[in-house]
Write a protein that holds these residues in place. Structure first.
Motif, PDB file in Angstrom:
ATOM      1  N   THR A  56       0.836  -1.202   0.000  1.00 16.05           N
ATOM      2  CA  THR A  56       0.000   0.000   0.000  1.00 16.05           C
ATOM      3  C   THR A  56       0.869   1.249   0.000  1.00 16.05           C
ATOM      4  O   THR A  56       0.626   2.222  -0.730  1.00 16.05           O
TER       5      THR A  56
ATOM      6  N   GLU B 109      -6.136  -0.344   3.619  1.00 17.68           N
ATOM      7  CA  GLU B 109      -5.828  -0.895   2.299  1.00 17.68           C
ATOM      8  C   GLU B 109      -7.065  -0.897   1.416  1.00 17.68           C
ATOM      9  O   GLU B 109      -7.012  -0.561   0.236  1.00 17.68           O
TER      10      GLU B 109
ATOM     11  N   PHE C 131      -7.821   2.399  -0.013  1.00 19.62           N
ATOM     12  CA  PHE C 131      -6.908   2.815  -1.086  1.00 19.62           C
ATOM     13  C   PHE C 131      -7.172   2.041  -2.385  1.00 19.62           C
ATOM     14  O   PHE C 131      -7.183   2.594  -3.467  1.00 19.62           O
ATOM     15  N   ARG C 132      -7.424   0.730  -2.234  1.00 19.90           N
ATOM     16  CA  ARG C 132      -7.589  -0.110  -3.422  1.00 19.90           C
ATOM     17  C   ARG C 132      -9.044  -0.263  -3.844  1.00 19.90           C
ATOM     18  O   ARG C 132      -9.344  -0.929  -4.826  1.00 19.90           O
TER      19      ARG C 132
END
Length: 968
Positions: free
Chosen positions: A610, A713, A716-717
């Motif tokens: 990340t 995470e 973000f993804r």
């Protein structure tokens, strides 16, 4: 004819039983089966009327009460014969029951000495023996009553044992009474009851007069017949049809032989005899235009329903018709043969005797208890079911034994006809008998050869029954061992039994390629191991075989070690060894990297891949923000944003520098400020548990960090909820551990709840929208907490010194304030004066004068001052007693303070000076004087909490959690 006398065996047995009972009780050797103690002549006894066993009255009464409490009908069973009784023994009587509490009789124990007088079962007389235990006399010695013979002509009197009560006696004279026919007399000898029907054979004529036969007298049915002026008495019906013409001269009589008279042969179809239609509801004249003139004219029918009663009981539902009615076709419900299913069928079929059948298999057990009935719609299915249920019930209640249950007769259809074919006890042959319950008969085969053991010293001579085995030969086995060592000590045995393995200790080489010598190995062991790791290089060339000593060529086929090569990110590759291939950099690195804010106060764990993506994206856009994190354009190092607390700490440092405050004072102030942050995040219990079990607590914190790292995470993804680990279920743990997890989860903003009852109670935590990583981790919070405690202790010592100095100056001063009351401050909402007064009463007031600790506090009471403040004081005292009263009030204040906090009444209690005459508060002590004691008390409370919380988990061995899933 009289029966011969009994030989007297039963009588002698009864006499022996009576004598033995009296003899054993007189010698005090008769045992009560309930308490196993001896019954003496002075004991109170009770005797079973079936088995005649005597028991101690108290023992059998207790036995009966216990047994009747478990039965629905309140019955109980005799301990000796298992006979059911319904009456609980309560009174002590003699053997015959006529005397209650009989006097002591040494010669005849528990006997009243009177005649027994119990009715005998075999005759009308009573037992003439003296009051006795055991059965009554079998043979009566009295004369029987005067009995008449069976025909009642003669009388006779015999001894009671010879009197034939049931059959009576015969005088052997011919009866000669008139028989029911009124013609003949009885030719039987003296008999009882009616003479019976007349069996004399007579020659009689039939009703129609065509035939004559010889029949038994009682079978004749006389009816008078008359034809052409000739009359006779017909007594039976012959087999010839009548065949006579009716008076019409056209039709013939179709009846069988019947009595003949002037009206017996009138034509039934004649207009004179036939008035109504066939159904009998309408006159024929109303149906025809002109009346019928002869019997040959057709018979009209009406439109009404026939309505004649059919043999089945229903009525004919066809319209009026000539001739017999058709069969009934109404549908009725009829059960099948086994009674399992009901069918709707035509009534005519039922009348004809038809029974429907279902497709249900019987499945009842045959008498062999091995096979089942496979008949479809078996009429004995319910019978078999009821029988099986009854046998199980009787076996459960011990009414019958298993042998009786196996001997119960079965109906023919449920009697197994197969061959048993079970292996017999010999183990060679099979049973050829019809399938049967229970064990098979022993094998009847035999051999004419002797049965000899291997050494020849133990012999079973012929004939030898099939299945016979040699007895244990007591001699040592003489067989030679293959290894050459002495044979193990054991008896001689048959050839199909192997000798024990050789246990001689020898030296052998191990099975691996090293061929190390291994000592003290038993001779019979073929596979010997040196228990050393193989260590041979695997095909990958980087790792070694981890198997213990093994055969050559049995090394690991596949390397299972981790790669551990350094990846581009700097972490070790955690994949399984992939020899010959480069590490797959496309797989995200799962290691954690700690990201801080610009000032370094906030710390946030993120997954390595990340962070790498954040740096990669920052290079393309030098001023990007991801989830509140800012990127330094020069070093491309990710940072998280500072929060409000960071700004406050920065302002405090600037303020200290600007004012030029003492660095030590500024440092203490910073500790206090940071302690406020710690208190807003963690509870004292959480910090104290961490002080005792730091490694275990860090493991719990690591699990929470991983949950939050997955959350960051996902943000973000842009992962879906199904791809994110949003919860964790801990293994069962103790109450103190569960409390720590709950309170720590609250600090992290996680949802937590306990599952399952003790001792398997566990904790479940789940992410929510408000979940976040605390600004201060447990380790740092604990360090701040320790510094704060040291600072508070230092301040407490300074206050104590100031207080001592102040008291010293106060003692030198001519004026001194004596405190005579206690102020209860910050009283909680809803707390009344009466509640506080009742809570304090048992502290300062003691009922016994010698145990009173505060004698100067008289008539203590609580008064209202304002909304959340009350005052406690007593009556006024002398001037010289005021210093002593103040000391007692000072001792009372900590007790009051503890009581209001424990009972959730108020926050604090302070000393005060009260004008008792005016009822006003003159002065209150400065609260700073109490802080020393409060800080000391608070520290003590924290230490006690730690001791209580950790004494239950100190014995739990918890190691540092490196892989949380392994420990939890």
């Amino acid at each position: 004819m009289l029966e011969p006398l009994n030989e007297g065996g039963a009588e002698r047995g009864a006499d022996d039983l009576r004598t033995s009972i009296l003899k054993e009780i007189g010698a005090s050797t008769y045992t009560c089966l309930v308490c196993t103690d001896y019954i003496t002549p002075s004991s109170k006894v009770w005797s079973c009327d079936h088995c005649h066993r005597a028991f101690d009255l108290d023992c059998i009464k207790d036995w009966a009460l216990r047994g009747s409490s478990t039965q629905d009908d309140k019955s109980w069973r005799c301990p000796s014969c298992n006979r059911s009784h319904s009456k609980i023994p309560k009174l002590y009587t003699c053997w015959c029951g006529k005397s209650i509490n009989p006097t002591l009789n040494v010669l005849e124990p528990h006997s009243c000495g009177n005649t027994c007088g119990s009715p005998l079962k075999t005759c009308i007389h009573e037992c003439s023996l003296q009051c006795h235990p055991g059965p009554h006399m079998e043979r009566c010695t009295a004369l029987g009553p005067v009995l008449k013979c069976r025909c009642g002509r003669h009388s006779k009197q015999l001894p009671c044992v010879l009197t034939p009560y049931d059959r009576g006696w015969s005088c052997d004279e011919v009866c000669n009474d008139i028989l029911p026919c009124g013609i003949h007399r009885c030719k039987q000898k003296c008999h009882s009851g009616l003479c019976g029907e007349c069996e004399e054979e007579i020659s009689v004529r039939c009703y129609c007069g065509k035939a004559s036969e010889t029949i038994v007298c009682h079978e004749r049915l006389p009816i008078k017949s008359e034809e052409n002026g000739v009359a006779w008495i017909g007594n039976f019906e012959c087999n010839d049809p009548c065949g006579e013409f009716f008076d019409c001269g056209v039709h013939k009589c179709e009846q069988n032989c019947h009595p003949v008279n002037k009206d017996s042969h009138k034509c039934p179809n004649s207009p004179l005899n036939l008035i109504y239609c066939p159904c009998g509801k309408t006159k024929i004249d109303s149906l025809l235009d002109s009346p019928r003139k002869s019997c040959l004219d057709p018979i009209p029918t009406c439109e009404s329903v026939c309505g004649k009663r059919l043999p089945c009981g229903h009525k004919c539902y066809w319209n009026c018709h000539d001739g017999p009615c058709s069969p009934c076709y109404r549908t009725v419900d009829a059960e099948c043969r086994c009674g399992f299913t009901s069918f709707s069928i035509a009534c005519a079929l039922i009348t004809q005797g038809y029974t429907p059948t279902c497709t249900f298999k019987c499945n009842a057990k045959f008498n062999c208890k091995r096979h089942y009935c496979t008949r479809v719609c078996c009429e004995f299915r319910q019978v078999a079911f009821d029988r099986s249920k009854l046998i199980k019930k009787h076996l459960r209640k011990n009414i019958i034994t298993s042998a009786i249950a196996e001997s119960v007769e079965f109906e023919d259809v449920h009697t197994c006809q197969k061959e048993c074919n079970q292996l017999l006890s010999c183990g060679k042959h099979r049973c050829k008998a019809t399938c049967h319950p229970g064990s098979c008969s022993p094998c009847l085969e035999s051999s004419s050869d002797d049965l000899v053991c291997n050494c020849g010293r133990t012999v079973v001579p012929a004939p030898v029954r099939c299945g016979t085995t040699l007895p244990i030969c007591p001699f040592q086995c003489a067989r030679q061992t293959t290894c050459g060592h002495r044979p193990e000590p054991h008896h001689c045995h048959e050839d199909d039994v192997s000798c024990p393995k050789c246990t001689m200790l020898v030296t052998k080489r191990c099975q691996c390629e090293k061929q190390n010598l291994v000592t003290n190995v038993m001779c019979y062991q073929d596979r010997v191991s040196c228990f050393r790791l193989c260590g041979k290089k695997l095909p990958c060339g980087e790792h070694e075989c981890k198997k213990v000593c093994h055969k050559p060529g049995d090394c690991q086929k596949k390397c299972t070690e981790k790669c551990l090569k350094t990846r581009k990110c700097g972490h070790k590759c955690q994949q399984t060894c992939h020899f010959g291939k480069l590490c797959n950099e496309a797989l995200p690195c799962q290691e954690h990297v700690t990201v801080t804010c610009n000032c370094g106060r906030r710390k946030q764990p993120l997954l390595c891949y990340t962070v790498a993506n954040m740096i990669k994206e920052s290079k393309s856009s030098h001023n990007a923000e991801v989830n509140g994190s800012s990127i330094d354009d020069e070093s491309f190092t990710p940072h998280i944003a500072c929060d409000e607390m960071c700004e406050k700490e920065r302002r405090n440092r600037l303020l200290f520098d600007a004012l030029g405050l003492n660095p030590a004072r500024a440092k203490d102030t910073e500790v206090m400020l940071r302690m406020r942050t710690v208190e807003s995040i963690y509870t004292p219990f959480t910090l104290n548990i961490y002080a005792k079990q730091a490694a275990w607590c860090k493991g719990i914190e690591e699990i929470f960090s991983q949950l939050l790292a997955h959350t960051m995470e996902s943000s973000f993804r842009s992962l879906s909820n199904s791809e994110i680990k949003q919860s964790h279920h801990f293994r069962p743990m103790r109450e103190v551990q569960r409390r720590f997890v709950h309170e720590l989860a609250e600090s992290w903003g996680l949802f937590s709840e306990a599952h399952d009852p003790e001792p398997h109670r566990s904790v479940f935590v789940k992410l929510v929208k408000s979940s976040k990583i605390p600004d201060i981790k447990l380790q740092e919070a604990h360090e701040i907490y320790q510094k704060y405690k040291a600072l508070e202790k230092k301040k407490s010592l300074e206050r104590v010194s100031r207080q001592e100095e102040k008291e010293k100056h106060a003692s030198d001063s001519p004026e001194h304030i004596y405190f005579n009351g206690i102020i209860i401050k910050d009283v909680f909402f809803g707390v009344t004066v009466e509640t506080i007064d009742a809570s304090f009463f048992n502290i300062w007031n003691q009922t016994e004068n010698e145990s009173r600790k505060f004698p100067l506090v008289k008539n203590g009471r609580v008064e209202f001052i304002c909304e959340n403040m009350y005052v406690f004081y007593g009556d006024s005292c002398l001037e010289e007693e005021k210093p002593a009263l103040e000391k007692q009030i000072e001792k009372l204040r900590p007790l009051f303070d503890k009581r209001v906090k424990d009972s959730n009444l108020a926050l604090k209690c302070i000393l005060a000076k009260v004008n008792i005459e005016e009822g006003t508060v003159v002065e209150m002590m400065d609260e700073s004087n109490h802080r020393d004691e409060e800080a000391t008390g608070k520290a003590q409370i924290h230490d006690n909490l730690v001791d209580v919380a950790t004494e239950t988990i100190d014995d739990v061995k918890v190691e540092a959690v490196t892989v949380p899933s392994e420990w939890w």
